[in-house]
Design a protein around this motif. Structure first.
Motif, short mmCIF file in Angstrom:
data_model
loop_
_atom_site.label_atom_id
_atom_site.label_comp_id
_atom_site.label_asym_id
_atom_site.label_seq_id
_atom_site.Cartn_x
_atom_site.Cartn_y
_atom_site.Cartn_z
N ARG A 22 0.85 -1.19 0.00
CA ARG A 22 0.00 0.00 0.00
C ARG A 22 0.88 1.24 0.00
O ARG A 22 1.51 1.57 1.00
N VAL A 23 0.93 1.90 -1.12
CA VAL A 23 1.71 3.12 -1.25
C VAL A 23 0.82 4.19 -1.89
O VAL A 23 -0.10 3.88 -2.64
N PRO A 24 1.07 5.45 -1.58
CA PRO A 24 0.24 6.50 -2.18
C PRO A 24 0.53 6.66 -3.67
O PRO A 24 1.65 6.47 -4.12
N LEU A 25 -0.51 6.97 -4.40
CA LEU A 25 -0.39 7.29 -5.82
C LEU A 25 -0.95 8.70 -5.97
O LEU A 25 -2.13 8.94 -5.69
N ILE A 26 -0.11 9.62 -6.37
CA ILE A 26 -0.52 11.01 -6.53
C ILE A 26 -0.24 11.43 -7.96
O ILE A 26 0.90 11.33 -8.44
N LEU A 27 -1.27 11.85 -8.67
CA LEU A 27 -1.13 12.38 -10.02
C LEU A 27 -1.38 13.88 -9.94
O LEU A 27 -2.40 14.31 -9.39
N SER A 28 -0.49 14.65 -10.52
CA SER A 28 -0.67 16.10 -10.52
C SER A 28 -0.36 16.64 -11.91
O SER A 28 0.74 16.45 -12.42
N CYS A 29 -1.34 17.27 -12.49
CA CYS A 29 -1.17 17.90 -13.80
C CYS A 29 -2.28 18.94 -13.92
O CYS A 29 -3.38 18.64 -14.43
N PRO A 30 -2.05 20.16 -13.42
CA PRO A 30 -3.11 21.16 -13.36
C PRO A 30 -3.83 21.41 -14.68
O PRO A 30 -5.03 21.65 -14.69
N GLY A 31 -3.16 21.28 -15.79
CA GLY A 31 -3.81 21.49 -17.08
C GLY A 31 -4.79 20.38 -17.44
O GLY A 31 -5.77 20.61 -18.15
N LEU A 32 -4.53 19.19 -16.96
CA LEU A 32 -5.39 18.05 -17.28
C LEU A 32 -6.26 17.60 -16.11
O LEU A 32 -7.30 17.00 -16.32
N LEU A 33 -5.82 17.87 -14.91
CA LEU A 33 -6.56 17.51 -13.70
C LEU A 33 -6.85 18.80 -12.92
O LEU A 33 -6.16 19.12 -11.97
N PRO A 34 -7.87 19.53 -13.32
CA PRO A 34 -8.10 20.85 -12.74
C PRO A 34 -8.58 20.83 -11.29
O PRO A 34 -8.40 21.81 -10.58
N GLN A 35 -9.17 19.74 -10.83
CA GLN A 35 -9.65 19.73 -9.45
C GLN A 35 -9.14 18.50 -8.72
O GLN A 35 -8.91 17.45 -9.30
#
Length: 187
Positions: A22-35
């Motif tokens: 169990r490890v965290p998965l964090i996706l960050s891409c403000p242009g594609l993931l606005p919220q």
């Protein structure tokens, strides 16, 4: 993703407990993931990363076992395959295979294990003998799943003597004669 001696494992990769899985998965891409979006109450695996990224970047979908996490809803019946071949490759022990659902985990090895993750999230109590029907259900599902893959070509290769010696010097492998006698040892 690293164990701190939970279940006797000082690192990671040899066992299939949640302390390393169990490890965290964090996706960050403000242009594609606005919220911001947090997935809760949903079973997620690395198998889901490819279809999610393909969808996110509008790439052609390809058949795979994973789901697009941005579009899929929670499936309470979903089971995710688990495996570690490290015990076999590094120490000559038995590899471990298993299935994890949102509520339970079954691990197939010389000494099979079954955990109720809702009541025992630390996987301290093997309930194999106390929950034989649920364990048998997951065992059968695991057998059916892996039977489909039995015809897949192997990419394994034997280690050279030098590679084995170097890995042994780092503590990643046991040399001949250092493992358990008889059949494959249970990690």
């Amino acid at each position: 993703g690293d164990s701190f001696r939970e279940h006797g494992e000082p690192t990671h990769g040899m066992l299939l407990y949640d302390s390393t899985l169990r490890v965290p998965l964090i996706l960050s891409c403000p242009g594609l993931l606005p919220q911001e979006r947090v997935l809760s109450g949903q079973l997620v695996g690395l198998v889901d990363l490819a279809p999610t990224l393909r969808s996110l970047f509008a790439l052609e979908a390809v058949p795979c076992d994973g789901v697009d996490l941005l579009r899929a809803g929670a499936d309470p019946h979903r089971a995710v395959y688990l495996e570690t071949l490290a015990p076999y490759h590094f120490a000559g022990w038995s590899p471990l295979h298993g299935l994890r659902t949102l509520a339970a985990k079954y691990v197939e090895g010389p000494n099979p294990e079954f955990y109720d993750l809702e009541r025992d999230p630390g996987e301290a109590r093997n309930l194999l003998s106390e929950s034989p029907s649920e364990a048998a259900r997951l065992r059968a599902l695991l057998a059916a799943m892996t039977a489909e893959w039995s015809g897949a070509p192997s990419t394994a290769r034997a280690l050279t003597d030098e590679e084995r010696e170097r890995l042994a010097s780092l503590g990643y492998i046991q040399m001949e004669g250092q493992g358990a006698a008889g059949g494959r040892a249970d990690p």
